[in-house]
Each structure stands twice: as structure tokens, then as C-alpha cells.
Design a protein around this motif. Structure first.
Motif, PDB file in Angstrom:
ATOM      1  N   ILE A 194     -63.255   1.007  13.339  1.00 44.24           N
ATOM      2  CA  ILE A 194     -62.296   1.010  12.235  1.00 44.24           C
ATOM      3  C   ILE A 194     -60.878   1.209  12.775  1.00 44.24           C
ATOM      4  CG2 ILE A 194     -61.486   2.291  10.203  1.00 44.24           C
ATOM      5  CD1 ILE A 194     -64.499   2.814   9.576  1.00 44.24           C
ATOM      6  N   VAL A 195     -60.695   2.218  13.623  1.00 44.67           N
ATOM      7  CA  VAL A 195     -59.385   2.481  14.210  1.00 44.67           C
ATOM      8  C   VAL A 195     -58.871   1.240  14.934  1.00 44.67           C
ATOM      9  CG1 VAL A 195     -58.174   3.808  16.006  1.00 44.67           C
ATOM     10  CG2 VAL A 195     -59.698   4.980  14.394  1.00 44.67           C
ATOM     11  N   ASP A 196     -59.738   0.621  15.725  1.00 50.65           N
ATOM     12  CA  ASP A 196     -59.325  -0.536  16.526  1.00 50.65           C
ATOM     13  C   ASP A 196     -58.937  -1.737  15.653  1.00 50.65           C
ATOM     14  OD1 ASP A 196     -59.792   1.044  18.719  1.00 50.65           O
ATOM     15  OD2 ASP A 196     -61.701   0.092  19.245  1.00 50.65           O
ATOM     16  N   VAL A 197     -59.723  -2.046  14.620  1.00 52.91           N
ATOM     17  CA  VAL A 197     -59.399  -3.219  13.818  1.00 52.91           C
ATOM     18  C   VAL A 197     -58.217  -2.956  12.884  1.00 52.91           C
ATOM     19  CG1 VAL A 197     -61.720  -4.201  13.942  1.00 52.91           C
ATOM     20  CG2 VAL A 197     -61.094  -2.826  11.949  1.00 52.91           C
ATOM     21  N   MET A 198     -58.055  -1.733  12.423  1.00 51.65           N
ATOM     22  CA  MET A 198     -56.937  -1.437  11.524  1.00 51.65           C
ATOM     23  C   MET A 198     -55.600  -1.374  12.270  1.00 51.65           C
ATOM     24  SD  MET A 198     -58.318  -1.491   8.622  1.00 51.65           S
ATOM     25  CE  MET A 198     -57.436  -0.659   7.330  1.00 51.65           C
ATOM     26  N   SER A 199     -55.660  -1.125  13.572  1.00 46.56           N
ATOM     27  CA  SER A 199     -54.406  -1.054  14.346  1.00 46.56           C
ATOM     28  C   SER A 199     -54.046  -2.387  14.994  1.00 46.56           C
ATOM     29  CB  SER A 199     -54.507   0.034  15.417  1.00 46.56           C
ATOM     30  OG  SER A 199     -55.495  -0.292  16.370  1.00 46.56           O
ATOM     31  N   SER A 200     -54.903  -3.384  14.822  1.00 45.93           N
ATOM     32  CA  SER A 200     -54.597  -4.697  15.450  1.00 45.93           C
ATOM     33  C   SER A 200     -53.848  -5.606  14.500  1.00 45.93           C
ATOM     34  CB  SER A 200     -55.884  -5.373  15.898  1.00 45.93           C
ATOM     35  OG  SER A 200     -56.694  -5.709  14.804  1.00 45.93           O
ATOM     36  N   PRO A 219     -60.634  -3.767   4.152  1.00 47.34           N
ATOM     37  CA  PRO A 219     -59.484  -4.658   4.370  1.00 47.34           C
ATOM     38  C   PRO A 219     -59.644  -5.665   5.505  1.00 47.34           C
ATOM     39  CG  PRO A 219     -58.765  -2.385   4.137  1.00 47.34           C
ATOM     40  CD  PRO A 219     -60.256  -2.369   4.171  1.00 47.34           C
ATOM     41  N   LYS A 220     -60.351  -5.316   6.565  1.00 49.13           N
ATOM     42  CA  LYS A 220     -60.505  -6.241   7.696  1.00 49.13           C
ATOM     43  C   LYS A 220     -61.994  -6.442   7.979  1.00 49.13           C
ATOM     44  CE  LYS A 220     -56.051  -5.624   9.844  1.00 49.13           C
ATOM     45  NZ  LYS A 220     -55.369  -5.591  11.145  1.00 49.13           N
ATOM     46  N   GLN A 221     -62.698  -6.881   6.942  1.00 48.74           N
ATOM     47  CA  GLN A 221     -64.150  -7.020   7.032  1.00 48.74           C
ATOM     48  C   GLN A 221     -64.582  -7.936   8.183  1.00 48.74           C
ATOM     49  OE1 GLN A 221     -66.161  -9.757   4.673  1.00 48.74           O
ATOM     50  NE2 GLN A 221     -68.065  -8.596   4.545  1.00 48.74           N
ATOM     51  N   ARG A 222     -64.034  -9.114   8.269  1.00 46.29           N
ATOM     52  CA  ARG A 222     -64.456 -10.060   9.312  1.00 46.29           C
ATOM     53  C   ARG A 222     -64.221  -9.503  10.707  1.00 46.29           C
ATOM     54  NH1 ARG A 222     -62.385 -15.847   6.956  1.00 46.29           N
ATOM     55  NH2 ARG A 222     -63.770 -15.841   5.152  1.00 46.29           N
ATOM     56  N   GLU A 223     -63.058  -8.893  10.904  1.00 44.94           N
ATOM     57  CA  GLU A 223     -62.738  -8.325  12.204  1.00 44.94           C
ATOM     58  C   GLU A 223     -63.696  -7.177  12.546  1.00 44.94           C
ATOM     59  OE1 GLU A 223     -60.618  -8.933   9.725  1.00 44.94           O
ATOM     60  OE2 GLU A 223     -58.706  -9.696  10.476  1.00 44.94           O
ATOM     61  N   PHE A 224     -63.956  -6.322  11.546  1.00 45.03           N
ATOM     62  CA  PHE A 224     -64.888  -5.218  11.778  1.00 45.03           C
ATOM     63  C   PHE A 224     -66.270  -5.758  12.123  1.00 45.03           C
ATOM     64  CE2 PHE A 224     -68.266  -2.374  10.623  1.00 45.03           C
ATOM     65  CZ  PHE A 224     -67.875  -1.186  11.223  1.00 45.03           C
ATOM     66  N   MET A 225     -66.775  -6.699  11.335  1.00 42.04           N
ATOM     67  CA  MET A 225     -68.124  -7.226  11.563  1.00 42.04           C
ATOM     68  C   MET A 225     -68.247  -7.828  12.962  1.00 42.04           C
ATOM     69  SD  MET A 225     -70.226  -6.625   9.079  1.00 42.04           S
ATOM     70  CE  MET A 225     -71.512  -7.830   9.434  1.00 42.04           C
ATOM     71  N   LYS A 226     -67.258  -8.574  13.389  1.00 37.35           N
ATOM     72  CA  LYS A 226     -67.309  -9.205  14.710  1.00 37.35           C
ATOM     73  C   LYS A 226     -67.310  -8.159  15.824  1.00 37.35           C
ATOM     74  CE  LYS A 226     -64.928 -12.698  17.530  1.00 37.35           C
ATOM     75  NZ  LYS A 226     -64.982 -11.971  18.776  1.00 37.35           N
ATOM     76  N   LEU A 227     -66.326  -7.264  15.805  1.00 40.90           N
ATOM     77  CA  LEU A 227     -66.188  -6.288  16.878  1.00 40.90           C
ATOM     78  C   LEU A 227     -67.331  -5.276  16.872  1.00 40.90           C
ATOM     79  CD1 LEU A 227     -64.530  -5.292  19.249  1.00 40.90           C
ATOM     80  CD2 LEU A 227     -63.119  -3.982  17.628  1.00 40.90           C
ATOM     81  N   PHE A 228     -67.702  -4.779  15.689  1.00 40.43           N
ATOM     82  CA  PHE A 228     -68.759  -3.777  15.633  1.00 40.43           C
ATOM     83  C   PHE A 228     -70.101  -4.366  16.053  1.00 40.43           C
ATOM     84  CE2 PHE A 228     -72.120  -1.250  13.792  1.00 40.43           C
ATOM     85  CZ  PHE A 228     -71.785  -0.004  14.296  1.00 40.43           C
ATOM     86  N   THR A 229     -70.404  -5.570  15.615  1.00 40.18           N
ATOM     87  CA  THR A 229     -71.672  -6.196  16.018  1.00 40.18           C
ATOM     88  C   THR A 229     -71.721  -6.368  17.529  1.00 40.18           C
ATOM     89  OG1 THR A 229     -71.872  -7.324  13.883  1.00 40.18           O
ATOM     90  CG2 THR A 229     -73.191  -8.190  15.692  1.00 40.18           C
ATOM     91  N   GLU A 230     -70.610  -6.784  18.138  1.00 36.66           N
ATOM     92  CA  GLU A 230     -70.562  -6.909  19.604  1.00 36.66           C
ATOM     93  C   GLU A 230     -70.850  -5.564  20.266  1.00 36.66           C
ATOM     94  OE1 GLU A 230     -66.675  -8.386  20.598  1.00 36.66           O
ATOM     95  OE2 GLU A 230     -67.046 -10.342  19.658  1.00 36.66           O
TER      96      GLU A 230
END
Length: 136
Positions: A130-136, A61-72
């Protein structure tokens, strides 16, 4: 991999030498969420190498957000692993390594499994992201 605590393994239909490995919370039930992936098809046999990757597909559901934060978060870890390339945050591939095929099926399976196990070390970071991006 199916017998490991909490892990799921899926193959495409019809089955081929293509494998997704994920956790239920990674939303990969339809092969389009977060997963570890490897495959050995005709092209890989020709080249003598097969990929092992960490993907976050568009079905998450939040692919772009996950990719950005996880890659960082994961870049510093992944860049220390010999042979790995960080590909994120663009696209769906966080990272990959090309593993030389062995002289036997057992040798190849062991080499690919070793890299899957290495990527599994990122599980706590994947889960927290996952927790962080799904709760934002």
C-alpha cells in the motif's frame, strides 16, 4: 476479530454470514477496499465448502497497481500454502481457498478462522505494498 489489535470486521446490511476483515489503512470502510473475506450462504451450504479470500476491490484508489505489485510479491508465499490458488493480478481476488464446512457451526467457524489467520500473516506485505503504490 473485532477485539484483535487494529483489525476491523464488517458485515453487509442486512447482516448475513458474510464477513470482511481489514485494517483502517486498507480503505475498506465501504466494503470496497482491501480485505479478507469469507461467507457461508445457501450456495456454500449446498456445496459443502466456503471461500476465504484476499480481495482488493475497485474502491481502493490504486487497485490495479496494488494487485500487480502485491501478487508479484506474495505469489511465492501463497503458492506454498496447501489448497490456495493465486488469482491475481487480474480482477480483484489476490487468492482464495475453499474450506470444507465442518459437521458443526463451531467446527466450520474454526476452519474459516484458521484460514483468515493464515491470510493475516500477509499483513506486513500488504501494508508495505500500500505504501509503495500510494507513493508512486
Amino acid at each position: 476479530f473485532r477485539n484483535m489489535d487494529g483489525w476491523e470486521a464488517r458485515q453487509e446490511t442486512p447482516p448475513s454470514a458474510y464477513l470482511h476483515i481489514s485494517k483502517p489503512a486498507w480503505l475498506d470502510q465501504n466494503l470496497n477496499g482491501i480485505h479478507l473475506e469469507t461467507y457461508v450462504m445457501a450456495g456454500q451450504l449446498q456445496r459443502g465448502h466456503a471461500p476465504v479470500c484476499l480481495h482488493c476491490e475497485r474502491g481502493f484508489p490504486k487497485q490495479r497497481e496494488f494487485m500487480k505489485l502485491f501478487t508479484e510479491r506474495a505469489r511465492i508465499i501463497i503458492e506454498k500454502w496447501p489448497g490456495y490458488r493465486v488469482l491475481g493480478p487480474e480482477g480483484c481476488s489476490v487468492c482464495e481457498i475453499w474450506v470444507p464446512l465442518g459437521s458443526s457451526a463451531e467446527e466450520t467457524t474454526e476452519a474459516l478462522a484458521n484460514e483468515i489467520f493464515r491470510l493475516q500473516e500477509l499483513t506486513p506485505l500488504i501494508d508495505q505494498t500500500i505504501v509503495d503504490v500510494m507513493s508512486s
